[in-house]
Design an enzyme around this catalytic site. Structure first.
Site, PDB file in Angstrom:
ATOM      1  N   PHE A   1       0.818  -1.311   0.029  1.00  0.00           N
ATOM      2  CA  PHE A   1      -0.119  -0.058  -0.098  1.00  0.00           C
ATOM      3  C   PHE A   1       0.875   1.379   0.074  1.00  0.00           C
ATOM      4  O   PHE A   1       1.827   1.333   0.853  1.00  0.00           O
ATOM      5  CB  PHE A   1      -0.961   0.116   1.212  1.00  0.00           C
ATOM      6  CG  PHE A   1      -2.061  -1.111   1.413  1.00  0.00           C
ATOM      7  CD1 PHE A   1      -3.022  -0.964   0.771  1.00  0.00           C
ATOM      8  CD2 PHE A   1      -1.573  -2.051   1.950  1.00  0.00           C
ATOM      9  CE1 PHE A   1      -4.201  -1.997   1.049  1.00  0.00           C
ATOM     10  CE2 PHE A   1      -2.387  -3.167   2.263  1.00  0.00           C
ATOM     11  CZ  PHE A   1      -3.685  -3.117   1.763  1.00  0.00           C
ATOM     12  N   ASP A   2       0.402   2.307  -0.834  1.00  0.00           N
ATOM     13  CA  ASP A   2       0.968   3.663  -0.591  1.00  0.00           C
ATOM     14  C   ASP A   2       0.413   4.131   0.781  1.00  0.00           C
ATOM     15  O   ASP A   2      -1.008   3.615   1.090  1.00  0.00           O
ATOM     16  CB  ASP A   2       0.749   4.429  -1.966  1.00  0.00           C
ATOM     17  CG  ASP A   2       1.261   5.766  -1.612  1.00  0.00           C
ATOM     18  OD1 ASP A   2       2.199   5.972  -0.834  1.00  0.00           O
ATOM     19  OD2 ASP A   2       0.686   6.582  -2.317  1.00  0.00           O
TER      20      ASP A   2
END
Length: 573
Positions: free
Chosen positions: A427-428
């Site tokens: 995930f960012d």
């Protein structure tokens, strides 16, 4: 004789005459009594009915008080003596004992009874009526002979036709019933009402629901209504549970039905995947755009037995199935599983090729949604979708606006070896797990203001982003493995790959995750460096980011990416 004895005899003559007259009157009086009794030595005594002056019994069928002639004809079996009159028997020994107790001289001088009295009182046993009506032993004589009494065993000399008149209706009923039975035997047997077909038979639980609560009930039963309904509901649940258990055991024994059943939607983590994200349908899409819908459908029907090649979400779906398998090994009755739904706007005619491809690769996808050209976004909430993956960016934006976690799938530029025993999701941070408030400051005021802002609000949690709910679902499943001491062998691993600097803005990110109660396995702060080289080492099955230049950088290294169209970065892309 001496004179003295003669004198005494003359003196007693008036008394003798008086005693004879009294005896005759007493005999006549006893014959007129209605309670006169017949008695013989060693026989049963029976009460007599009312008699007239001649000693005959007065018979009355109805009132028993007045004399009336009988209307019935005499029976053949009846003796003649019973059809005429019943003659009263002479006084018994008890009567003579009263007279004999007066004086012995009276018995010596008393003349014999007259012939007129013999005609009314006969003692011959030949003419004596039958005293025993039934074959029963004789009863002892009553202690009070002069008192009246009524007995259930009346003398049979009362009306001989009374019992025939009472039994005649019964005989007629039996005769009519026998005649009706004989007439029914010859008639054809036809059913007056149709037989209820088996399809209309319903169990008790369904029939009970057809009736309302308006039925009048006793007060003591009304108080037990809720408890009784609760017991019935518990019994029904137990029956249903036993039924599904037996069905599952049956399917497990059948080789063709060995595939696990899908979880219940209300407990499952539903992942909706489009057909273009699951399979490579680039050529099919070109036919649709260039030649139209009819040619596209004709092409799909012609090639419905041709298996489609894997798409960008294919390995991600395979990894989800591996997690389900591990969970079922630890928790056989687990319902918190991944449930894959194929959500596409293709027509139903294309569904045959999709089903053949799904079965060919062994994908456990049981639920399909083929909308026939209509947008499937309206069905996402109905399917309780937790994450929607599609190759159409416009549909993804529609889903984001509906508040559903969504991303556009992109395949890598080259093949990469992926781990088959562990689901890896990267995930960012900003505009993916968190909101885009920090990006607004960085874009509008520069990095220096951004660092000052993050340091000032270090203890203030960030607002949640669109993919925060999916990270929660992954963390919930991870804890199930941790509970079985499987932390090091957990088939789920999460990564945070962000362009933030750990020293200046990393503390707020970690404290926010801690405040949410979420764990991240690995956190990578790149401080603005490219993410592609790091992602090659991670080899995630999917990488979520909100900026396209990070997506393109990861694609060059072969990483499968998912673009999240959310935040201020979409205006600058």
């Amino acid at each position: 004789m001496s004179q003295t004895s003669l004198k005494h005899k003359k003196k007693n003559e008036p008394g003798m005459r008086y005693s004879k007259e009294s005896l005759d009157a007493e005999k006549r009086k006893d014959s007129d009594k209605t309670g006169a009794r017949l008695s013989t030595q060693g026989s049963q005594e029976l009460p007599l009915h009312n008699t007239d002056s001649r000693g005959y019994v007065v018979r009355n069928q109805w009132s028993r008080t007045s004399r009336s002639p009988s209307t019935g004809a005499p029976s053949v079996d009846e003796p003649r003596s019973r059809n005429t009159a019943i003659k009263v028997e002479a006084p018994n020994s008890s009567t003579t004992s009263r007279t004999s107790s007066a004086s012995p001289s009276q018995h010596e001088t008393s003349p014999p009874p007259q012939t007129s009295e013999k005609s009314s009182i006969q003692q011959t046993p030949q003419n004596r009526p039958i005293t025993q009506l039934e074959s029963q032993p004789p009863t002892p004589p009553e202690t009070e002979p002069n008192s009246r009494r009524t007995s259930a065993k009346m003398y049979t000399g009362s009306d001989p036709w009374a019992h025939r008149e009472n039994r005649e209706p019964r005989d007629l009923q039996l005769r009519d019933y026998a005649y009706s039975c004989d007439s029914r035997e010859g008639m054809p047997k036809t059913r007056e009402y149709p037989r209820t077909p088996p399809t209309e038979w319903k169990p008790y639980a369904q029939r009970r629901l057809q009736y309302g609560t308006s039925v009048d009930m006793e007060p003591e039963y009304i108080s037990d209504g809720p408890q009784q309904r609760q017991r019935q509901q518990t019994e029904e649940d137990e029956v249903d549970e036993a039924y599904w258990t037996s069905v599952s055991m049956l399917y497990e024994k059948i080789p063709s039905c060995a595939r696990p059943r899908p979880p219940k939607p209300k407990h499952a983590i539903t992942i909706a995947v489009s057909s273009r994200a699951l399979f490579n349908m680039v050529d099919d899409r070109k036919i649709y755009e260039e030649e139209g819908l009819e040619k596209y459908m004709e092409y799909q029907l012609t090639n419905e037995n041709v298996i489609l090649t894997p798409g960008p979400a294919f390995r991600f779906v395979k990894a989800l199935q591996h997690v389900n398998s591990r969970l079922r090994d630890l928790y056989p009755d687990e319902q918190d599983l991944f449930d894959i739904v194929l959500m596409t706007n293709n027509h139903a005619q294309v569904g045959v090729r999709l089903i053949n491809s799904v079965n060919h690769y062994g994908l456990l996808i049981d639920r399909f949604c083929l909308t026939g050209g209509k947008s499937p976004i309206g069905y996402l909430k109905a399917y309780l979708t937790n994450l929607y993956l599609s190759a159409d960016s416009e549909k993804v934006q529609e889903a984001i606006k509906e508040g559903i976690a969504s991303a556009t799938m992109y395949a890598g530029a080259k093949d990469m070896a992926y781990c088959d025993t562990q689901l890896r999701v990267a995930f960012d941070g900003d505009a993916v797990l968190f909101s885009d408030e920090s990006e607004h400051i960085a874009k509008d005021h520069g990095l220096d203001k951004f660092f000052q802002h993050e340091t000032l609000f270090e203890n203030k949690p960030l607002a949640q982003g669109p993919l925060k709910s999916f990270l929660e679902d992954l963390g919930k499943l991870q804890k199930k493995f941790y509970a079985k001491d499987e932390r090091l062998l957990c088939p789920i691993r999460t990564y945070l790959v962000t362009a933030r600097s750990a020293a200046s803005s990393g503390a707020r990110v970690l404290k926010t995750l801690r405040r949410w109660g979420l764990e991240i396995d690995e956190a990578l702060f790149l401080a603005g460096a490219p993410k592609g080289p790091i992602l090659v080492k991670i080899r995630p099955h999917i990488f979520f980011d909100d900026q396209m230049f990070h997506i393109e950088s990861a694609q060059k290294f072969g990483t499968i990416t998912a673009h999240v169209p959310y935040g201020i970065a979409q205006k600058r892309n």
